[in-house]
Design an enzyme around this catalytic site. Structure first.
Site, PDB file in Angstrom:
ATOM      1  N   ASP A 219       0.817  -1.018   0.029  1.00 34.85           N
ATOM      2  CA  ASP A 219       0.027   0.031  -0.128  1.00 34.85           C
ATOM      3  C   ASP A 219       1.022   1.253   0.070  1.00 34.85           C
ATOM      4  OD1 ASP A 219      -2.767   1.073   0.447  1.00 34.85           O
ATOM      5  OD2 ASP A 219      -1.768   1.966   2.115  1.00 34.85           O
TER       6      ASP A 219
ATOM      7  N   HIS B  99      -7.158  -6.135  -1.007  1.00 36.06           N
ATOM      8  CA  HIS B  99      -6.024  -5.122  -0.961  1.00 36.06           C
ATOM      9  C   HIS B  99      -5.216  -5.450   0.101  1.00 36.06           C
ATOM     10  CE1 HIS B  99      -4.467  -1.405  -1.251  1.00 36.06           C
ATOM     11  NE2 HIS B  99      -4.282  -1.167   0.104  1.00 36.06           N
TER      12      HIS B  99
END
Length: 366
Positions: free
Chosen positions: A134, A337
């Site tokens: 991320d 994610h």
């Protein structure tokens, strides 16, 4: 979380990229063949940063994203340490157990890269492999771009290298997705900060489930948009049951560390977003540059990031141009994610393969 540019689509697994899932792997703590996981504080660039470390050997630094911490890498310590690496995960500036500067402008990518470089030297090392997820991925990519003299290899999970500054400007994002796009929503100091801190456990529960591969709505990934009149967390579903890879105890572990900052529990991380435009200004001189060290990119095919570009060909063209020494692109089917948490076995396998590749190329002097 952090998104890439708007022309992204998930790459497909190529030959030799068969993935075997291990969704229910337990948290890795305690003693093992490479010793215990230990914690301590270090001081770099005038800041106190918390690190967790395990193992001996070549240094591997793990960089988390938003809203995460060192704990995001709990499944990676023991396998990498057992393979002969010194594994260090840091709470980056503003997060969890680390110090949180009050000035918004203290969270640029140049500050973050500076922290990584100083950490390497503070640990008594001259080189490292950096792995980021991320927001940690842009930090890793740009550390490798700017300091290839000390970075032996770089791996990015979820977010591909979007140079020179990690992500597009706020104005461009607003034009593409509107004011409700979460990165734009985060720009006003105090708004998202106050919403997220009301119930820290609930914030983590919703966000971790909401952008995982277990949320049915992510079968077709889409950007995070906060509709008018809806609060930030009301735009993310409340899970009826936690996914197999996430427990209530793990949510509590995140929340306990974040609560150390009181009402500013999330402010440090949100301040990273508030420097997006500043990053583009500061790093403009590196537009068109390439990352000249061995590289790995790993992404889930249900990751929100995959909804933000338009064609596989453009991604592969961009990666080959930006990463001339790209080792592999690994796509994780059904993964959302939270790459290394949702698919710890798969990610560990990819990282160990990549680290072995880095060692081989280093020995050959490539």
């Amino acid at each position: 979380m952090v998104d890439a540019d708007s022309d992204f689509a998930a790459p497909q697994a190529g030959p030799g990229d068969r993935i075997v899932s291990d969704r229910g792997a337990p948290a890795v703590e305690g003693a093992g063949p490479a010793g215990r996981l230990t914690h301590r504080d270090v001081h770099v660039n005038g800041l106190r940063l918390h690190i967790a470390e395990q193992g001996r050997g070549p240094l591997v630094i793990l960089l988390h994203g938003w809203p995460e911490s060192w704990y995001s890498w709990r499944h990676q310590f023991a396998p990498l340490a057992a393979a002969g690496y010194r594994v260090v995960a840091v709470d980056q500036r503003g997060y969890a157990r680390s110090e949180q500067p009050s000035d918004v402008s203290a969270y640029t990518l140049l500050h973050l890269v500076g922290d990584v470089v100083a950490l390497i030297h503070e640990l008594g090392e001259n080189t490292a492999v950096v792995v980021g997820h991320d927001w940690g991925a842009p930090v890793a990519w740009i550390t490798a771009l700017l300091r290839s003299d000390i970075i032996r290899g770089v791996a990015g999970l979820s977010v591909p290298p979007v140079l020179p500054a990690g992500m597009p400007s706020v104005r461009r994002s607003r034009g593409l997705f509107g004011d409700g796009y979460y990165q734009n929503y985060f720009q006003e100091p105090g708004i998202a900060d106050a919403e997220l801190v009301v119930d820290i456990q609930d914030s983590f529960r919703r966000i971790l489930f909401g952008f995982s591969g277990d949320n049915p709505s992510n079968e077709r990934p889409h950007p995070w948009i906060v509709p008018d009149g809806v609060s930030l967390l009301d735009s993310v579903p409340e899970p009826e049951v936690l996914p197999a890879w996430l427990t209530a105890e793990e949510i509590d572990a995140y929340a306990e560390d974040y609560a150390l900052h009181g009402q500013r529990a999330f402010t440090g991380g949100l301040n990273w977003y508030r420097n997006i435009d500043r990053n583009n200004e500061l790093l403009a001189a590196f537009r068109g540059a390439a990352i000249e060290v061995p590289a790995l990119y790993v992404v889930g095919d249900r990751d929100m990031v995959t909804s933000l570009r338009r064609a596989d060909e453009r991604l592969h063209s961009s990666l080959s141009r930006t990463l001339p020494r790209l080792h592999r692109v690994v796509t994780l089917p059904g993964c959302g994610h939270w790459t290394q948490q949702e698919r710890p076995h798969d990610v560990n396998t990819a990282l160990l393969d990549f680290l072995a590749h880095v060692e081989t190329t280093t020995q050959r002097g490539a």
